[in-house]
Design a protein around this motif. Structure first.
Motif, PDB file in Angstrom:
ATOM      1  N   GLN A  32      24.425  56.695  12.497  1.00 44.14           N
ATOM      2  CA  GLN A  32      25.042  56.501  11.192  1.00 44.14           C
ATOM      3  C   GLN A  32      25.296  58.083  10.570  1.00 44.14           C
ATOM      4  OE1 GLN A  32      23.755  53.463   8.662  1.00 44.14           O
ATOM      5  NE2 GLN A  32      24.739  54.479   6.854  1.00 44.14           N
ATOM      6  N   ASN A  39      30.731  53.559   6.300  1.00 43.61           N
ATOM      7  CA  ASN A  39      29.490  54.013   7.146  1.00 43.61           C
ATOM      8  C   ASN A  39      28.770  52.445   7.313  1.00 43.61           C
ATOM      9  OD1 ASN A  39      30.229  56.764   7.282  1.00 43.61           O
ATOM     10  ND2 ASN A  39      28.588  57.396   5.883  1.00 43.61           N
ATOM     11  N   TYR A  52      30.536  50.052   9.597  1.00 43.55           N
ATOM     12  CA  TYR A  52      30.676  50.347  11.153  1.00 43.55           C
ATOM     13  C   TYR A  52      29.252  50.043  11.601  1.00 43.55           C
ATOM     14  CZ  TYR A  52      35.142  52.446  12.186  1.00 43.55           C
ATOM     15  OH  TYR A  52      36.374  52.590  12.595  1.00 43.55           O
ATOM     16  N   HIS A  53      28.069  50.362  10.457  1.00 47.15           N
ATOM     17  CA  HIS A  53      26.556  50.126  11.137  1.00 47.15           C
ATOM     18  C   HIS A  53      26.377  48.853  11.456  1.00 47.15           C
ATOM     19  CE1 HIS A  53      22.289  51.753  11.143  1.00 47.15           C
ATOM     20  NE2 HIS A  53      22.181  50.307  11.224  1.00 47.15           N
ATOM     21  N   GLY A  89      28.106  47.181  14.356  1.00 47.87           N
ATOM     22  CA  GLY A  89      27.293  47.342  15.672  1.00 47.87           C
ATOM     23  C   GLY A  89      26.213  46.336  15.728  1.00 47.87           C
ATOM     24  N   HIS A  90      25.552  46.057  14.511  1.00 51.97           N
ATOM     25  CA  HIS A  90      24.315  44.986  14.820  1.00 51.97           C
ATOM     26  C   HIS A  90      25.070  43.613  15.252  1.00 51.97           C
ATOM     27  CE1 HIS A  90      20.849  46.642  12.855  1.00 51.97           C
ATOM     28  NE2 HIS A  90      21.553  47.375  12.152  1.00 51.97           N
ATOM     29  N   GLY A 110      22.926  53.014  19.671  1.00 60.69           N
ATOM     30  CA  GLY A 110      24.376  52.771  19.011  1.00 60.69           C
ATOM     31  C   GLY A 110      24.849  53.980  18.460  1.00 60.69           C
ATOM     32  N   ASP A 111      26.298  54.171  18.246  1.00 59.68           N
ATOM     33  CA  ASP A 111      26.765  55.302  17.589  1.00 59.68           C
ATOM     34  C   ASP A 111      27.863  54.760  16.674  1.00 59.68           C
ATOM     35  OD1 ASP A 111      28.277  57.468  16.790  1.00 59.68           O
ATOM     36  OD2 ASP A 111      28.198  58.630  18.758  1.00 59.68           O
ATOM     37  N   HIS A 112      27.875  54.817  15.470  1.00 62.57           N
ATOM     38  CA  HIS A 112      28.467  53.922  14.645  1.00 62.57           C
ATOM     39  C   HIS A 112      29.545  54.921  13.747  1.00 62.57           C
ATOM     40  CE1 HIS A 112      25.916  50.765  15.706  1.00 62.57           C
ATOM     41  NE2 HIS A 112      25.022  51.689  15.186  1.00 62.57           N
ATOM     42  N   ALA A 141      32.688  54.947  17.798  1.00 61.76           N
ATOM     43  CA  ALA A 141      31.711  53.859  17.593  1.00 61.76           C
ATOM     44  C   ALA A 141      31.542  52.923  18.916  1.00 61.76           C
ATOM     45  CB  ALA A 141      32.057  52.647  16.291  1.00 61.76           C
ATOM     46  N   VAL A 180      28.215  50.677  21.215  1.00 68.81           N
ATOM     47  CA  VAL A 180      26.766  50.121  21.337  1.00 68.81           C
ATOM     48  C   VAL A 180      26.458  50.241  22.816  1.00 68.81           C
ATOM     49  CG1 VAL A 180      25.139  48.124  20.960  1.00 68.81           C
ATOM     50  CG2 VAL A 180      26.962  48.519  19.391  1.00 68.81           C
ATOM     51  N   HIS A 187      23.161  48.283   5.385  1.00 69.95           N
ATOM     52  CA  HIS A 187      23.721  47.213   5.894  1.00 69.95           C
ATOM     53  C   HIS A 187      24.670  46.337   4.743  1.00 69.95           C
ATOM     54  CE1 HIS A 187      20.199  48.280   8.055  1.00 69.95           C
ATOM     55  NE2 HIS A 187      20.761  47.891   9.137  1.00 69.95           N
TER      56      HIS A 187
END
Length: 207
Positions: free
Chosen positions: A45, A91, A94-95, A98-99, A115-117, A122, A124, A179
């Motif tokens: 993140q 941010n 995006y995070h 990913g979840h 992961g890269d968010h 972006a 996973v 989140h």
């Protein structure tokens, strides 16, 4: 050690005491605070940005378990911290996306490992035990959209110093990021690609 209030709070403004402020050779300042709302760069993140007092907060990082803030001017005493709302929202979305991708793809047997968010980068990454088919991009996108549309409420817990995050009754992940309050806040997620290379599945996405 800095109290990381962003773990338990969605607030974007608070006050703190400056513990130290050291000038660098590039005329930027390394600032340590008694408490912080700024999420540091890490865990895939991007950093929060904003202001500390009258100074711009350019980047936050973790160094030897301490949160260090990089500012463009010195700060002292009691200061107001203000997190840039739009940057935090992007941010966080995006995070959180990913979840949700992790939840959907793990249903097919793959295991999320990193992961890269960052917007534009972006993704996973998943690994497998044994032979598994690559999930269809369209199927992943539809399943993620269903979770977003369900408007599941965030569930955060901290037990024995371990923080876990999920929404509704979805599987929980140990995570130190920020989140969304509801999966509905993630918005539309587009799966750009899903490719298996040497047993690792990389699922790229964008919002």
């Amino acid at each position: 050690m800095t109290e990381r209030t962003y773990f338990d709070s969605d607030e974007l403004e608070t006050t703190a005491e400056v513990v130290s402020c050291t000038q660098q050779e590039d005329r930027k300042y390394r600032v340590v605070l008694s408490r912080t709302l700024f999420h540091p760069q890490g865990g895939g993140q991007l950093t929060d940005i904003g202001t500390i007092g009258e100074a711009a907060m350019l980047k936050a990082t973790v160094e030897e378990s301490e949160v260090v803030h990089l500012t463009d001017a010195p700060v002292v005493g009691a200061v107001t911290l203000l997190v840039d709302a739009e940057n935090r929202r992007r941010n966080t979305r995006y995070h959180s996306a990913g979840h949700l991708i992790s939840v959907v793809v793990e249903r097919t047997g793959w295991r999320a490992v990193k992961g890269d968010h960052r917007p534009g980068e972006a993704r996973v990454v998943f690994e497998r035990d044994g032979e598994l088919a690559v999930p269809a991009e369209a199927d992943v996108e539809v399943a993620v959209a269903e979770l977003v549309g369900s408007g599941l409420a965030r569930v955060q817990k901290t037990e024995d110093g371990r923080r876990t995050v999920t929404w509704g009754d979805l599987p929980a992940y140990a995570c130190g990021g920020t989140h969304v309050v509801s999966t509905a806040d993630v918005g539309k997620v587009r799966i750009v690609s899903a490719k298996d290379k040497k047993g690792q599945l990389s699922v790229r996405y964008e919002l």
